[in-house]
Design a protein around this motif. Structure first.
Motif, PDB file in Angstrom:
ATOM      1  N   ARG A  45       1.110  -1.584  -0.187  1.00 12.25           N
ATOM      2  CA  ARG A  45      -0.076  -0.111  -0.232  1.00 12.25           C
ATOM      3  C   ARG A  45       0.695   1.345   0.061  1.00 12.25           C
ATOM      4  N   TYR A  46      -0.195   2.202   0.591  1.00 11.55           N
ATOM      5  CA  TYR A  46       0.565   4.095  -0.215  1.00 11.55           C
ATOM      6  C   TYR A  46       1.906   3.710   0.808  1.00 11.55           C
ATOM      7  N   GLY A  47       3.134   4.259   0.712  1.00 12.56           N
ATOM      8  CA  GLY A  47       4.096   4.612   1.933  1.00 12.56           C
ATOM      9  C   GLY A  47       4.253   2.715   2.278  1.00 12.56           C
ATOM     10  N   ASP A  48       4.128   1.602   1.684  1.00 14.68           N
ATOM     11  CA  ASP A  48       5.307   0.422   2.276  1.00 14.68           C
ATOM     12  C   ASP A  48       6.256   0.564   1.499  1.00 14.68           C
ATOM     13  N   ARG A  49       7.038  -0.377   2.211  1.00 14.85           N
ATOM     14  CA  ARG A  49       8.682  -0.456   1.355  1.00 14.85           C
ATOM     15  C   ARG A  49       8.663  -1.860   0.644  1.00 14.85           C
ATOM     16  N   LEU A  50       8.636  -2.220  -0.669  1.00 13.93           N
ATOM     17  CA  LEU A  50       8.922  -3.303  -1.458  1.00 13.93           C
ATOM     18  C   LEU A  50       9.704  -4.117  -1.131  1.00 13.93           C
ATOM     19  N   PRO A  51      10.103  -5.671  -1.105  1.00 15.11           N
ATOM     20  CA  PRO A  51      11.414  -6.277  -0.697  1.00 15.11           C
ATOM     21  C   PRO A  51      12.045  -5.853  -1.160  1.00 15.11           C
ATOM     22  N   ALA A  52      13.620  -6.082   0.072  1.00 12.53           N
ATOM     23  CA  ALA A  52      14.875  -5.777  -0.115  1.00 12.53           C
ATOM     24  C   ALA A  52      15.168  -6.629  -2.548  1.00 12.53           C
ATOM     25  N   GLU A  53      15.389  -5.979  -2.441  1.00 11.79           N
ATOM     26  CA  GLU A  53      16.634  -5.478  -3.954  1.00 11.79           C
ATOM     27  C   GLU A  53      16.554  -7.189  -4.682  1.00 11.79           C
ATOM     28  N   ARG A  54      17.277  -7.891  -3.132  1.00 11.57           N
ATOM     29  CA  ARG A  54      18.050  -9.222  -3.735  1.00 11.57           C
ATOM     30  C   ARG A  54      17.364 -10.275  -3.524  1.00 11.57           C
ATOM     31  N   ASP A  55      16.620  -9.278  -2.630  1.00 12.06           N
ATOM     32  CA  ASP A  55      14.847 -10.464  -2.261  1.00 12.06           C
ATOM     33  C   ASP A  55      13.882 -10.711  -3.271  1.00 12.06           C
ATOM     34  N   LEU A  56      13.653  -9.849  -4.336  1.00  9.47           N
ATOM     35  CA  LEU A  56      12.906  -8.940  -5.075  1.00  9.47           C
ATOM     36  C   LEU A  56      13.774 -10.089  -6.295  1.00  9.47           C
ATOM     37  N   ALA A  57      14.670 -10.103  -6.539  1.00  9.10           N
ATOM     38  CA  ALA A  57      14.906 -10.559  -8.118  1.00  9.10           C
ATOM     39  C   ALA A  57      15.359 -12.502  -7.864  1.00  9.10           C
ATOM     40  N   GLN A  76       9.178   6.649 -12.672  1.00 10.01           N
ATOM     41  CA  GLN A  76       9.528   8.304 -13.460  1.00 10.01           C
ATOM     42  C   GLN A  76       7.812   7.568 -13.634  1.00 10.01           C
ATOM     43  N   ALA A  77       6.791   7.253 -13.263  1.00 12.53           N
ATOM     44  CA  ALA A  77       5.736   6.865 -13.650  1.00 12.53           C
ATOM     45  C   ALA A  77       4.344   7.082 -12.543  1.00 12.53           C
ATOM     46  N   GLY A  78       5.639   7.368 -11.467  1.00 11.26           N
ATOM     47  CA  GLY A  78       4.366   8.064 -10.341  1.00 11.26           C
ATOM     48  C   GLY A  78       4.509   6.744  -9.722  1.00 11.26           C
ATOM     49  N   TYR A  79       4.095   5.110  -9.424  1.00  3.60           N
ATOM     50  CA  TYR A  79       4.243   4.323  -8.496  1.00  3.60           C
ATOM     51  C   TYR A  79       4.836   3.660  -7.555  1.00  3.60           C
ATOM     52  N   VAL A  80       5.741   4.851  -7.487  1.00  2.27           N
ATOM     53  CA  VAL A  80       7.018   4.403  -6.301  1.00  2.27           C
ATOM     54  C   VAL A  80       8.189   5.204  -6.428  1.00  2.27           C
ATOM     55  N   GLU A  81       9.180   5.106  -5.297  1.00  5.52           N
ATOM     56  CA  GLU A  81      10.205   6.240  -5.493  1.00  5.52           C
ATOM     57  C   GLU A  81      11.330   5.495  -4.838  1.00  5.52           C
ATOM     58  N   SER A  82      12.625   6.031  -4.843  1.00  6.48           N
ATOM     59  CA  SER A  82      13.717   5.405  -4.325  1.00  6.48           C
ATOM     60  C   SER A  82      13.901   6.123  -3.341  1.00  6.48           C
ATOM     61  N   ARG A  83      14.257   5.638  -2.256  1.00  8.81           N
ATOM     62  CA  ARG A  83      15.413   6.773  -1.200  1.00  8.81           C
ATOM     63  C   ARG A  83      16.388   5.563  -0.457  1.00  8.81           C
ATOM     64  N   ARG A  84      17.778   6.589  -0.614  1.00  9.73           N
ATOM     65  CA  ARG A  84      18.547   6.136  -0.207  1.00  9.73           C
ATOM     66  C   ARG A  84      18.804   6.586   1.897  1.00  9.73           C
ATOM     67  N   GLY A  85      19.847   5.790   2.098  1.00  7.60           N
ATOM     68  CA  GLY A  85      20.452   5.428   3.801  1.00  7.60           C
ATOM     69  C   GLY A  85      19.573   4.414   4.459  1.00  7.60           C
ATOM     70  N   ARG A  86      20.028   4.636   5.389  1.00  5.83           N
ATOM     71  CA  ARG A  86      20.290   3.253   6.432  1.00  5.83           C
ATOM     72  C   ARG A  86      18.505   2.916   6.305  1.00  5.83           C
ATOM     73  N   TYR A  87      17.431   3.874   6.195  1.00 11.63           N
ATOM     74  CA  TYR A  87      15.986   2.831   5.789  1.00 11.63           C
ATOM     75  C   TYR A  87      15.582   3.447   5.216  1.00 11.63           C
ATOM     76  N   GLY A  88      16.740   3.349   3.651  1.00 12.58           N
ATOM     77  CA  GLY A  88      16.280   3.460   2.247  1.00 12.58           C
ATOM     78  C   GLY A  88      15.446   2.141   1.866  1.00 12.58           C
ATOM     79  N   GLY A  89      15.489   2.107   0.678  1.00 17.96           N
ATOM     80  CA  GLY A  89      14.402   1.289   0.040  1.00 17.96           C
ATOM     81  C   GLY A  89      13.653   1.602  -1.470  1.00 17.96           C
ATOM     82  N   THR A  90      12.923   0.747  -1.917  1.00 18.49           N
ATOM     83  CA  THR A  90      11.332   1.120  -2.614  1.00 18.49           C
ATOM     84  C   THR A  90      10.711   1.686  -2.240  1.00 18.49           C
ATOM     85  N   PHE A  91       9.762   2.539  -1.597  1.00 18.30           N
ATOM     86  CA  PHE A  91       8.552   2.444  -1.558  1.00 18.30           C
ATOM     87  C   PHE A  91       7.292   3.425  -2.537  1.00 18.30           C
ATOM     88  N   VAL A  92       6.015   2.593  -1.413  1.00 15.39           N
ATOM     89  CA  VAL A  92       5.208   2.594  -3.149  1.00 15.39           C
ATOM     90  C   VAL A  92       4.314   4.743  -2.405  1.00 15.39           C
TER      91      VAL A  92
END
Length: 248
Positions: A45-57, A76-92
């Motif tokens: 859902r909105y604000g959720d973080r997707l599984p870690a890149e290595r796990d999803l791959a 680019q289409a506005g569905y997710v955003e990537s954040r860096r740092g300790r609490y980073g990842g790909t978020f919905v």
């Protein structure tokens, strides 16, 4: 936040096992499709973080390069955003919006004969899934997961109800133990997603749906295949009738 579920010895990120291996020939396109399914159906859902890149791959059986390209396109289409740092990842970042009456009619017209086909396919798939789930010896975690999905649906605010409804129905598909069946339920839900999201939140309909959802869960957890099939068929027939009424 979406939580993983242990299914038959594997970790499943809740939602019809959407993150199944993609075919090599269209790896990029199918990766985009899988992630969009998970986002649009509310598995994440909105604000959720997707599984870690290595796990999803690994789950998708693709290279991390292909996964990054797909995520970049969805960002680019506005569905997710990537954040860096300790609490980073790909978020919905996607939020569900119901189409208006004109758009609803356009979607239905574009589907044409596929609408009746999708409704019939959904009826066959989901009644069969409920029946099969009721026949299985479910683990304590699986039983608790289904109950959580029901509670979540009943407590969902209006703006999140349809996604919670998707997660509930996908959960029943997961319980069958069949990846193919669970994936097919997710696929047909996506075909109907815009139309289902557009059904107005009618108090009487929500009350009926709540009673039907409870009957489905009770039948599945008590090991009553016929009762599970009957309750699911009644529920889906009501949804289809309401959809036809608003399209009429």
């Amino acid at each position: 936040m979406s939580e993983p579920l242990v299914q038959d010895g594997r970790t499943d990120w809740g939602g019809g096992r959407i993150f199944r291996p993609v075919r090599a020939g269209n790896a990029f396109e199918e990766t985009v499709e899988r992630i969009l399914q998970a986002v649009k159906l509310g598995v994440f859902r909105y604000g959720d973080r997707l599984p870690a890149e290595r796990d999803l791959a690994v789950r998708l059986n693709i290279s991390r390069v292909t996964l990054r390209e797909a995520i970049r396109s969805l960002q680019q289409a506005g569905y997710v955003e990537s954040r860096r740092g300790r609490y980073g990842g790909t978020f919905v970042t996607y939020r569900t919006t119901a189409p208006g009456p004109d758009e609803l009619r356009r979607v239905a017209e574009d589907m044409g004969g596929e609408l009746a086909d999708a409704l019939t396919f959904r009826l066959v798939l989901e009644t069969g899934a409920a029946e099969q789930s009721a026949r299985r010896s479910l683990s304590a975690e699986q039983r608790a997961h289904l109950q959580r999905r029901l509670t979540e649906l009943e407590q969902a605010p209006p703006g999140e109800y349809r996604q919670a409804d998707s997660r509930f129905h996908l959960a029943i598909g997961e319980l069958t133990g069949s990846d193919s069946l669970a994936a097919s339920i997710a696929d047909v839900r996506m075909r109907l997603n815009d139309l289902l999201n557009a059904i107005p939140m009618l108090d009487h309909n929500i009350e009926n749906s709540t009673a039907q959802h409870r009957a489905m869960v009770q039948a599945i957890l008590s090991g009553d295949p016929e009762g599970a099939r009957r309750a699911t068929e009644e529920h889906l027939a009501g949804t289809a009738a309401l959809l036809r009424a608003f399209l009429g």
